[in-house]
Structure formats: C-alpha cells, structure tokens
Design an enzyme around this catalytic site. Structure first.
Site, PDB file in Angstrom:
ATOM      1  CG  ASP A  86      -2.159   0.864   1.024  1.00 19.53           C
ATOM      2  OD1 ASP A  86      -2.196   1.627   0.031  1.00 19.53           O
ATOM      3  OD2 ASP A  86      -3.072   0.800   1.872  1.00 19.53           O
ATOM      4  N   GLY A 187     -11.591   3.936   1.016  1.00 17.41           N
ATOM      5  CA  GLY A 187     -12.380   4.878   1.815  1.00 17.41           C
ATOM      6  C   GLY A 187     -13.521   4.227   2.575  1.00 17.41           C
TER       7      GLY A 187
HETATM    8  N1  GUN Z   1      -6.331   1.295   3.333  1.00 13.80           N
HETATM    9  C1  GUN Z   1      -7.586   1.396   3.827  1.00 13.80           C
HETATM   10  N2  GUN Z   1      -8.325   2.226   3.043  1.00 13.80           N
HETATM   11  C2  GUN Z   1      -7.529   2.649   2.045  1.00 13.80           C
HETATM   12  C3  GUN Z   1      -7.723   3.515   0.919  1.00 13.80           C
HETATM   13  O1  GUN Z   1      -8.800   4.070   0.677  1.00 13.80           O
HETATM   14  N3  GUN Z   1      -6.648   3.695   0.094  1.00 13.80           N
HETATM   15  C4  GUN Z   1      -5.446   3.088   0.327  1.00 13.80           C
HETATM   16  N4  GUN Z   1      -4.441   3.287  -0.525  1.00 13.80           N
HETATM   17  N5  GUN Z   1      -5.243   2.277   1.375  1.00 13.80           N
HETATM   18  C5  GUN Z   1      -6.271   2.051   2.225  1.00 13.80           C
END
Ligand code: GUN
Length: 623
Positions: A86, A187
């Site tokens: 992420d 989100g």
């Molecule tokens: N981890 C939990 N929610 C989100 C999100 O909306 N975007 C990203 N990149 N990571 C997350």
C-alpha cells in the site's frame, strides 16, 4: 483475471502476479515488517496465498528501506509469493499529510519488487460533501494517469467516491480505463468500523458493476468474517486484514458470525487452534504477548475457515443462500441484505439462467432475489398489459405439474394467458418446470398437516384451440431468447416427444431433425443446430450471438470451445449459462453452446472460456 467458477457476481478466479497465481476470493493478511506476530509458514498452512504490507512504513525506516532496496521486498518479508504494497494513503488519512509524492512512492514500490503497488490515492470519508468527494475521485484519477508506462509491478488504482453512488460509478469507470490492473475499493474503513454494511453493499455494487471484470476487486480493510460472504456475493475478490492482530490486541476473538470478548468466553470451540492448547481461563491469565499471538492465530484461522466455506459455496452455487442465512446473525447484516435486494434489477443480468441446487424459499425476501426479479420482468412483457388473464385454481397445479384435466378442458380450449399464483408472484403457467419454479423448496414441503384441497373447476365448452406442450416450449424460448422467438423456432408442425416414464418433454424436432431438447435438471431448452438456425433467422444481429474471429471459427465449427480472446462481437443481453449461437464475422452459424459469462461481463473480460460448445456444424476431423 480468469473466471473459474461463478455464482452471479461472486467468482472463484485466478489472478497472475510476478510471484505466482492467486486463487480468489482470498485475503491478504497485513504484515507489519516491524512487528511479526505469526510466522509466514504458519500463515501459509492456514491457506494464505498473498500478503499486503506498507511501502510507506518501509521507506521511512532506514533499516527496512536499505534491506528492501538491496535484497528486495520478498527477502525482507521472508515470503516468496505475491506481495501487495500500500502507499501512504491510509497514514495520511490517520495522521495528516505525508512527505512523499505519488510517483515517488510508486517508483519505490516497483524498485523494491512489489507485485502489486498502490498509487497515493485520496481517501474520502463518509462525511465528505459530494463536491469534496468528487474532487478526490478526479485527483485520484489524475494521479493514476501520472503512471504513464507499463511497469514490472501491477498498479492498484483505488475506486473512491465516499458514500455517493454516482461517484463510485464514475470512479470505477475512470479507473478501469487506466493502466491500473487491480482495483481496490477505498475509503470504506470508517463504514466497516461503524457496521454500516448496508451502505457498504451499495458502494460495492456501484463500484463492481461499473468496473472492468478483467481486474480483481479488493475491499480495503474489509476482513471481518461476518461480512466477507456478503462482499464476495457482490463481487469482491480480495480482502486484506489487519483486524486479526488489532482485535487480538484488544482481547477480542473473531467468529464466523461476529466477535466475542475473551473475557466472556468459558470454552473454546473444538475447531479453534486454541482448543486443547489453552483453556480460556489460562489464556485470560497469560501475558499480553502470548495472549495477542494466540488470539491472532485464532482470528486468522477463523478468517481462512470462512473463506474456505465461501469458496465451497461458490462451487456449489449456494453463496446467495448462505448470505441470506447469515444475514440473520446481526441486524446490521440483515439491513445490508435488504439493501442488496433493492438492487435486484441491477444484479439480475449477472445471474445464471439456472443453478444446480434447488432454491430455498424462506419468506417474502426470497421473492426479491434476482431469479424472482427475472420472472416478474418476463411476466410483464410476455403478457401485454391490456390482456385478459386467468388464474389457475388451487389444486389444478401442484409444483410443478398442471393437471392434465385442466390442460385439456381449460388451457387448450381458450387462448387466455394463464398464471400460477406461486409464492408471492405470478408466473406464466408454461414456465412450471423452469428454474426456479420447479426447483424451489419451501416450508410447505415440511409443514405437517398441509392438505391439498383441489377446487373443482368447471369445464369449458368448445374446441381445442392450442397445444400446451407447444405453448410451453415457445414460452421457454421467449424467456431464454427473447419475446416472439418461440413461434418462429417452433412452428405448428413441430414434433414433441415425451418421456414415457415421467411424461415430460424430452426431444423437439421438425421434419426429422432435432431442434432442441428440454433439460430435466433446470426445465430449460438446450438448442441443437437446426433450432439454432431458426433462432438466428428470427434474431436481429447480434442478438443471441457470440461472434468469433476467423482464427477461431474453424475450431469452433468443429466443436472446440470458444475463448474470450477470439470473441469480436456479442449480444450485450446474454444471460450467463444460457445457450448462444456462435457465428463467424459473416454471421454464418458455427456452433451452439452455453455462454459462461453475461453480455456485460463479456465486454471487459479479456481471457478465459467464453462458450462451452455443445453442438457444432462440421465434423471434428474436418479442417
Ligand atoms: N487502506 C484502507 N483504506 C484505504 C484507501 O482508501 N486507500 C489506500 N491506498 N489504502 C487504504
């Protein structure tokens, strides 16, 4: 993304990454490189196929960064399978702005060898105004478009849009058209934390049906086992979960239908990895470290156990029913299930013509499922609004048989449409054997003291004006292939042969050539080549067709299956598992088979099996 098994929007799929193929649905446990709770080997034994970690955390820590840059991310984590990273989006949502830019963080993820790298999307919260959420969608799209070249890593382009259905649709469409090969729904963590599963279901539906089916859909943060079945039913392929550790730290245990506090637990269930190792009392008294590790083990085990059940339900095609049952576990899930039912019409095109298992009828909510929606839709177009209709009296129809006396003395003596009052809806009598009318199992089957009370029906005078069997196959044809097709495919001189043992229609032919058979398991028609030719003559191009390119045409004419990559055109209204006619670009008939996908899905899948061919126009050996 290849489709392996399906039930509506739920799928078992195969997704290829540089470090191997992931079978979906699955969950990526979140690994914090600073903090190892369970070993990779142990997680693999539970069924873990891929993991997710955070590139922002790695980049900020000098030791981790140097290790990842010199020896690679897989060496750092100690896992040679697919790893997703992420970006710092979630950190910027929790802690405010972060110090890296979008391309910088994407380049870093690629450099350390991540399999799936996430852009720095903008996290919208449920309270955001439409205007603010729309800006975030457009900025996320702009950032995705900063990634202008194909990379060694698959790019994850999150779908944002807060709680607004139109924005989720817009974001899903925009992100699907980019280089993103992976589409997380972002989100949603605040909604998950507040158990707002109904809103979440709407978000998933509006994201999924507007996104490319060729790309996996990930639900960021959605790893609670009580909700996973519902999310998979609506098309989520991959989850991630930090919850197995977070809950463990708080002394909470995940179960398939909810959460329990260790403090309240007297006995561990036999299936838990804790059973026989600790008593509940012993674990309550253990150190925080031991307790956290043991509860994390239990929690991750529960998540994988639920995933196994979900996959099995897809193979069995009973996931809908499983979700319907589970929705009674908590009012928030029940509310969510009801919100799914409001989308019956949007979901209906993805539902197969039939399923192997029977359909369990519980109550009026069952009547809102997509199979009932499809029947209601058909009833309203099959029988014109001004037409005089008659109802079959009680006792003249027993699931699923119309009495032969009623047929000869009533149905065949006038031309009124006849309807069966079935469950809470009205079904044209000709569909009495079609899925799910015959295949439904309801409480009446099991209630004691239910006695059939046949009503005597007065005899109609006059001549026989129609033949029930012929009208039945025509109505099935109209249902499967479009109103008006039945009359042309099956002219009055059609010969219908019935089974002597069961009295059911079996084969249907014209001038000694087979047109179709009526299948015993679902009560629908299976077309043969002659039937296909007649259907082709009455259907305007590209109705009921799948058109293949010249490279594939000869193979399909000789009975080989059709693969998606050779499909050049198709009917957008194809029902999954319904028969289709396979033609070449000159609209010449090659074969008949079952479409494995709906028309909507065919538009975006790029690979996989499209049609399982049943009948073909040339000999197998012929060139
Ligand atoms: N981890 C939990 N929610 C989100 C999100 O909306 N975007 C990203 N990149 N990571 C997350």
């Amino acid at each position: 993304m290849d489709l392996v098994h399906r039930e509506g929007l739920a799928r078992v799929g195969k997704f290829s990454t540089p470090h191997g193929v992931i079978t979906t649905p699955t969950i990526m446990p979140v690994i914090n490189p600073n903090l190892r709770i369970l070993s990779i080997d142990e997680m693999k034994k539970m069924g873990m196929e891929a993991i997710i970690t955070n590139s922002y955390i790695i980049r900020r820590n000098e030791n981790l960064r140097t290790h990842a840059q010199e020896k690679g991310l897989h060496d750092l984590i100690g896992f040679n399978g697919p790893i997703m990273t992420d970006s710092g989006t979630f950190q910027s949502y929790v802690y405010g702005d972060i110090e890296y830019g979008n391309l910088e963080i994407v380049d870093f993820q690629e450099q350390i060898g991540s399999d799936i790298s996430t852009i720095l999307d903008i996290f919208s919260v449920p309270e955001d105004t439409h205007e603010k959420a729309e800006k975030a969608v457009m900025e996320t799209y702009r950032r995705m478009n900063e990634v202008t070249t194909e990379r060694k890593t698959i790019i994850a382009g999150p779908i944002q849009g807060s709680v607004y259905n139109d924005l989720r649709e817009k974001s899903a469409r925009l992100m699907s058209g980019t280089l993103a090969g992976y589409l997380p729904i972002g989100g949603v963590v605040p909604l998950l934390e507040q158990y707002r599963y109904g809103k979440l279901c709407e978000i998933i539906i509006n994201s999924k049906i507007n996104a490319s089916f060729n790309k996996p859909i990930h639900l960021f943060g959605g790893g609670h086992p009580m909700f996973m079945g519902m999310a998979v039913l609506l098309g989520v392929d991959i989850f991630d979960s930090a919850s197995y550790v977070k809950y463990a730290r708080d002394g909470r245990m995940l179960f398939q239908e909810g959460t329990r506090d260790l403090k309240e637990i007297i006995e561990f269930p036999m299936w838990s990895p804790l059973y026989g190792k600790y008593t509940a009392r012993e674990l309550k008294e253990a150190s925080l470290d031991v307790r956290t590790r043991e509860l994390a083990r239990h929690n991750l085990f529960t998540i994988f156990m639920e995933l196994k059940e979900i996959r099995e339900r897809i193979y069995e095609q009973t996931l809908w029913q499983y979700v319907e049952e589970k929705s009674r576990a908590h009012p928030s899930l029940y509310a969510a299930f009801r919100s799914i039912l409001k989308y019956g019409e949007k979901l209906e095109p993805f539902f197969e013509l039939y399923r192997k298992p029977p359909l369990y009828y519980f109550d009026e909510l069952t009547e809102m499922n997509p199979y009932f929606t499809r029947l209601k839709k058909f009833r309203s177009i099959f029988i014109g609004s001004g037409e005089k209709v008659s109802y079959v009296p009680d006792g003249a129809w027993q699931p699923s048989r119309l009495s032969s006396r009623f047929i000869s003395e009533h149905y065949e003596k006038n031309s009124n449409p006849y309807l069966i009052k079935w469950m809470g809806i009205e079904v044209p009598v000709e569909l009495e054997e079609a899925y799910p009318v015959e295949q439904v199992i309801d409480v009446m089957h099991y209630e004691e003291g239910f006695a059939d009370d046949p009503e005597t029906v007065e005899k109609s005078e006059g001549e026989r004006v129609r033949n029930f069997d012929l009208e039945k196959i025509r109505a099935l044809c109209d249902f499967q292939f479009g109103i008006g097709t039945g009359k042309i495919v099956f002219p009055p001189e059609t010969e219908i042969v019935k089974s002597r043992a069961t009295g059911r229609i079996r084969t249907i032919s014209l001038n000694g050539k087979f047109l179709a058979t009526m299948r015993a398991h679902d009560g629908f028609l299976g077309l043969h080549i002659e039937g296909g030719k007649r259907l082709q003559s009455v259907s305007k191009y590209p109705e009921n067709r799948i058109v293949v390119d010249d490279e594939s045409a000869d193979y399909n004419a000789r009975g080989y299956n059709v693969f998606r990559k050779f499909v050049v055109d198709f009917d957008p209204n194809i029902i999954p598992l319904n028969d289709v006619i396979v033609v070449n670009s000159k609209d010449e008939l090659l074969a008949i088979g079952r479409s494995m996908m709906s028309g909507i899905e065919l538009a975006t899948y790029r690979s996989g099996l499209a049609v399982s061919v049943n009948h073909h126009t040339q000999e197998r050996g012929q060139a």
